[in-house]
Design a protein around this motif. Sequence first.
Motif, mmCIF file in Angstrom:
data_model
loop_
_atom_site.group_PDB
_atom_site.id
_atom_site.type_symbol
_atom_site.label_atom_id
_atom_site.label_comp_id
_atom_site.label_asym_id
_atom_site.label_seq_id
_atom_site.Cartn_x
_atom_site.Cartn_y
_atom_site.Cartn_z
ATOM 1 N N TRP B 90 3.304 15.425 33.542
ATOM 2 C CA TRP B 90 3.971 16.390 32.650
ATOM 3 C C TRP B 90 3.017 17.549 32.342
ATOM 4 C CZ3 TRP B 90 8.141 13.645 33.323
ATOM 5 C CH2 TRP B 90 9.324 13.968 32.669
ATOM 6 N N ILE B 91 1.747 17.207 32.153
ATOM 7 C CA ILE B 91 0.747 18.251 31.883
ATOM 8 C C ILE B 91 0.512 19.077 33.143
ATOM 9 C CG2 ILE B 91 -1.728 18.597 31.454
ATOM 10 C CD1 ILE B 91 -1.531 16.379 29.324
ATOM 11 N N ALA B 92 0.412 18.393 34.281
ATOM 12 C CA ALA B 92 0.136 19.110 35.534
ATOM 13 C C ALA B 92 1.249 20.097 35.872
ATOM 14 C CB ALA B 92 -0.049 18.112 36.668
ATOM 15 N N GLU B 93 2.464 19.766 35.520
ATOM 16 C CA GLU B 93 3.593 20.665 35.813
ATOM 17 C C GLU B 93 3.921 21.590 34.642
ATOM 18 O OE1 GLU B 93 4.965 21.159 38.623
ATOM 19 O OE2 GLU B 93 4.364 19.419 39.806
ATOM 20 N N ASP B 94 3.143 21.515 33.562
ATOM 21 C CA ASP B 94 3.426 22.341 32.369
ATOM 22 C C ASP B 94 4.901 22.261 32.001
ATOM 23 O OD1 ASP B 94 0.896 23.948 31.611
ATOM 24 O OD2 ASP B 94 1.002 24.108 33.803
ATOM 25 N N VAL B 95 5.395 21.059 31.841
ATOM 26 C CA VAL B 95 6.836 20.889 31.598
ATOM 27 C C VAL B 95 7.298 21.468 30.258
ATOM 28 C CG1 VAL B 95 8.716 19.237 31.328
ATOM 29 C CG2 VAL B 95 6.983 18.861 33.104
ATOM 30 N N PRO B 96 6.655 21.124 29.130
ATOM 31 C CA PRO B 96 7.273 21.469 27.841
ATOM 32 C C PRO B 96 7.379 22.961 27.563
ATOM 33 C CG PRO B 96 5.597 19.783 27.547
ATOM 34 C CD PRO B 96 5.443 20.307 28.946
ATOM 35 N N GLN B 97 8.477 23.334 26.928
ATOM 36 C CA GLN B 97 8.554 24.660 26.292
ATOM 37 C C GLN B 97 8.370 24.431 24.798
ATOM 38 O OE1 GLN B 97 11.622 27.371 27.726
ATOM 39 N NE2 GLN B 97 11.338 26.643 29.815
ATOM 40 N N CYS B 98 9.461 24.227 24.036
ATOM 41 C CA CYS B 98 9.233 23.937 22.615
ATOM 42 C C CYS B 98 8.645 22.549 22.435
ATOM 43 C CB CYS B 98 10.521 24.089 21.811
ATOM 44 S SG CYS B 98 11.647 22.675 21.902
ATOM 45 N N GLY B 99 8.967 21.646 23.351
ATOM 46 C CA GLY B 99 8.387 20.310 23.322
ATOM 47 C C GLY B 99 9.196 19.267 22.580
ATOM 48 N N TYR B 100 10.203 19.689 21.840
ATOM 49 C CA TYR B 100 10.889 18.768 20.936
ATOM 50 C C TYR B 100 11.560 17.608 21.667
ATOM 51 C CZ TYR B 100 13.505 17.297 16.791
ATOM 52 O OH TYR B 100 14.016 16.584 15.737
ATOM 53 N N CYS B 101 12.167 17.889 22.810
ATOM 54 C CA CYS B 101 12.882 16.829 23.535
ATOM 55 C C CYS B 101 11.964 15.982 24.386
ATOM 56 C CB CYS B 101 13.931 17.452 24.463
ATOM 57 S SG CYS B 101 13.167 18.275 25.891
ATOM 58 N N GLN B 102 10.694 16.395 24.489
ATOM 59 C CA GLN B 102 9.861 15.838 25.557
ATOM 60 C C GLN B 102 9.459 14.384 25.338
ATOM 61 O OE1 GLN B 102 9.628 17.316 28.394
ATOM 62 N NE2 GLN B 102 10.349 19.370 27.852
ATOM 63 N N SER B 103 9.316 13.927 24.102
ATOM 64 C CA SER B 103 9.023 12.501 23.898
ATOM 65 C C SER B 103 10.120 11.672 24.548
ATOM 66 C CB SER B 103 8.986 12.145 22.409
ATOM 67 O OG SER B 103 8.036 12.902 21.734
ATOM 68 N N GLY B 104 11.345 12.062 24.283
ATOM 69 C CA GLY B 104 12.485 11.332 24.829
ATOM 70 C C GLY B 104 12.556 11.446 26.346
ATOM 71 N N GLN B 105 12.285 12.645 26.859
ATOM 72 C CA GLN B 105 12.316 12.841 28.324
ATOM 73 C C GLN B 105 11.274 11.937 28.976
ATOM 74 O OE1 GLN B 105 14.590 14.840 29.623
ATOM 75 N NE2 GLN B 105 14.998 16.500 28.167
ATOM 76 N N ILE B 106 10.073 11.923 28.400
ATOM 77 C CA ILE B 106 8.987 11.141 29.000
ATOM 78 C C ILE B 106 9.315 9.653 28.943
ATOM 79 C CG2 ILE B 106 6.557 10.455 28.665
ATOM 80 C CD1 ILE B 106 6.034 13.425 27.849
ATOM 81 N N MET B 107 9.838 9.196 27.824
ATOM 82 C CA MET B 107 10.156 7.764 27.710
ATOM 83 C C MET B 107 11.231 7.368 28.727
ATOM 84 S SD MET B 107 7.965 6.756 25.630
ATOM 85 C CE MET B 107 8.374 5.039 25.282
ATOM 86 N N ARG B 147 6.197 14.129 41.117
ATOM 87 C CA ARG B 147 4.732 14.111 41.199
ATOM 88 C C ARG B 147 4.182 12.752 40.754
ATOM 89 N NH1 ARG B 147 -0.111 17.466 40.233
ATOM 90 N NH2 ARG B 147 1.080 19.382 40.490
ATOM 91 N N ALA B 148 4.709 12.259 39.629
ATOM 92 C CA ALA B 148 4.228 10.964 39.124
ATOM 93 C C ALA B 148 4.537 9.867 40.132
ATOM 94 C CB ALA B 148 4.868 10.657 37.771
ATOM 95 N N ALA B 149 5.706 9.943 40.760
ATOM 96 C CA ALA B 149 6.079 8.934 41.752
ATOM 97 C C ALA B 149 5.107 8.983 42.931
ATOM 98 C CB ALA B 149 7.511 9.183 42.235
#
Lengths: 746, 154
Positions: B90-107, B147-149
Amino acid sequence: MKDKIVKIDRRTFLKTTSISATGLLLGMHFSCTNTAKKLMGDPSANFSPNVYLNINGSGDVTIIAHRSEMGTGIKTSLPLVLADELEVDWEKVKVVQAVGDAKYGDQNTDGSYSVRMFYPIMRKAGATARRMLEQAAANEWKIDVSECKAKNHEVINSDGDVLGFGYLADKAALLPMPEEHEVKLKSPEEFKFIGKKTSIVDLEDIVTGKAIFGLDTKLEGAKVALVKRPPVAGGKVKSFNADAAMQIPGVQKVFEITSPGFPLQLDAPLGGVVVVADNTWAAMKGRNALKVVWDNGVNGNYDSDAYMETMMQKAKVKGKVRRKQGDADKALQAASKKVEAEFRVHHLSHAPMETPCAMAHFKDGKIEVWAPTQEPQWARGAVGGAVGLEEKNVTVNVTLLGGGFGRKSKPDYVVEAAIISRESGFPIKLLWTREDDIQHDYYHANCAQHISVGLDESGAVNAWRHRTVFPAIGSTSNAKANEPSGAELSQGVLDMPYDIPNVSCESNNASAQVRVGWLRSVANINHAFAIGCVLDEVAEKRGVDPAQNLLDLLGNDRNIDMDALSKEFWNYSEKLEEFPWNTARFRNVIEEVKKLSGWGKSMPAGSAMGIAAHRSFLSYVACVVEVKVENGKVKIPKAYYAVDCGVAVNPERVKAQFEGGAVFGASIGLKSKITVKKGIVQQGNFDTYEVARITDAPVETEVFIVPSNEKPTGVGEPPVPPFAPALCNALYRVTGKRIRQLPITV
Amino acid sequence: MSAFKFTLNQKEVEVDAAEDTPLLWVLRDNLAMTGTKFGCGKALCGACTVHLDGQPVRSCSLPISAIGEKKVTTIEGIANGELHPVQKSWIAEDVPQCGYCQSGQIMTAVALLNNNSNPTDEDIDEAMAGNICRCGTYVRIRRAIKRAAKEGNS
Ligand code: FES
Ligand code: FES
């Protein structure tokens, strides 16, 4: 308070006075912050040559982010500009979010102008400090400053001696501010961060769940509040019964907060009945148990579908002429071929993933709030006004915003939390549920448009008549403001750039019967949709390629004197001399997006590309959308953008804004619609108010940023307007059906 | 109010809550674990996604009384000394914008990759369709999962 509102009102488009705050702010920021005197005799003093910067004796650099972070990356990008000119090691920089305070200058993070407005200021702030550090080193070495050069957190002289920023900090703090002519900005080749990729400062906190959003601050003893608001905008509580609510374990208090009625205010809560409880779940159950009888007020009969047709009737007759060249009516009568179409765009809701929320603690004649707000200075003034405190007793801490899109520039929810804290006597966490958010938003204005285009025998376009009808944002708070402002019309209508001899741009009156507000790219959404689609029809009538049609109509490369075309033209608060309307830049993005997308290549059956281009927030954008229709379902395998936004400070984040803008556009194009019946919004959550999911969004989005040394312009909003029309034009190529209403039904 | 004991991020925790309280509010209000976010409260957006015995669940719609002996993992619990490979990608791809949904996306993504080490685009669509990102980071979410895969399989 009055002054305050006038000042932040630039985005309400009630006025079109063009104020370029830059010069003013510079004076203010740099004159009041020379702390040299104060620092005399204090050897441990820090170097704080302006309100945005501090360097301590260990060389730790703190840069203030005074604009709100809602996902654009601004908390990183503006400090980066200062850091670049300062020649610091980015690893040693800590970025700290500012509270709401006029000393930082404009903090209204809205209108895609943060970089545009503050790029020169941040550069100067960094370059001035660099010069002072160089001077401090020169004094140490007893040489002329011209022999000293700051580089990566150190100052070096021609003999190769080195002094660190930390060592120099307290010495620099004692120096007078350099003269204007002594401060040298870098040349673009010298930039170390600007134009290169830098990850956002909160990246790791976000992926580990540590980032602090609106309700994540820990506040001792806080209670949770929910409000049951009048279902109809401008309604009021007639009576309520709290007995059942008070029976819920954990519910502490139930009370009414009043509403200003209609017209509503941009910064006042809607009123209603508040439930304060020990925890969120008890507050939710308590609110469910409330019985409230409402007075629905003047908007109890608002039906948005019926109103759309009322507006469309007005769009079909002569309106108030806001721009005129030649005689469009006559030219249309004489035209040998015509394209005429009606366009409808419905209300939309912002629906940021983080609903409006705020924490507030009113205590001992002071109030402190923590809020995801786009406009902390407005929040500060509005909170103070609502709870009867002077601004100096109001502290507004800005958390990260879980998305904003314009919703969180209005401070109504921050004011609501403040009032509830004062009334209840508790520190308060105010939560809006998703239903609260979708049913009590400041909605995107619904809009009816009618466009007529006339062609002569040679196929040249010689008449353009664009009529648009929508409730002005101003009419939310002022019933008399029922005609769109010049600023609202300069988002696609008055600024029509095509070289057509007979033009008439007309508006008609309409009024807000829900709260209307600005949503990511605002009136550009409606106008770019209608114009983008109609031009595709014109191309067909002319028998030319749609991209070529745009280039043909644009005419010769030139700066268009829009001010001469309409005295109401608004250039996003900037002068045309500073930010011209340049058709060559517009032409260039169209040509670039053609190259990027392989425009014109043959596509498999069921697939096609569409194009649209639009200038907004002073940036030039062209978009190609590729669609694939499978069993009646629309898929978007690819979207392509070419953008000219001047200098792209953090190109990687610019790309991210365009990727996200495409998804926002896909929501508008395919999914989202707010309807109102009997004054009540019919949608409530993501099952009824749909937004694009991963399955609806473009699978890939390619973005080409035109290399440029022009002044930076907007990137948060400009990707949105051309997306839906490009999508519609692509779909037409597959289905043969013209789309004249958003969202699209296939 | 009743007492509930469960395993959260490999530690035993005990809370006092009404038994119909959604796990989301137990995490946020009782335990001050604010990495898990509220987005809709109706299992429609995925912002509140956590793992229950390794499977993704929407904590806004899961009453505390239903957890029993099962183990709960939140965004705060997936890094093990160092960041989880999905967090790294997620860091390598600079995924987050506001970041709010990202905990859920990552889980949700972690659970997907635990069940399927080499997901196709369709697998990703299916697993991630319940997680809304209003900022529109989907193209990067897709890239980061791939990427993670790839990194997990190499
Ligand atoms: S908050 Fe649980 S799915 Fe949206
Ligand atoms: S990053 Fe903002 S909602 Fe996903």
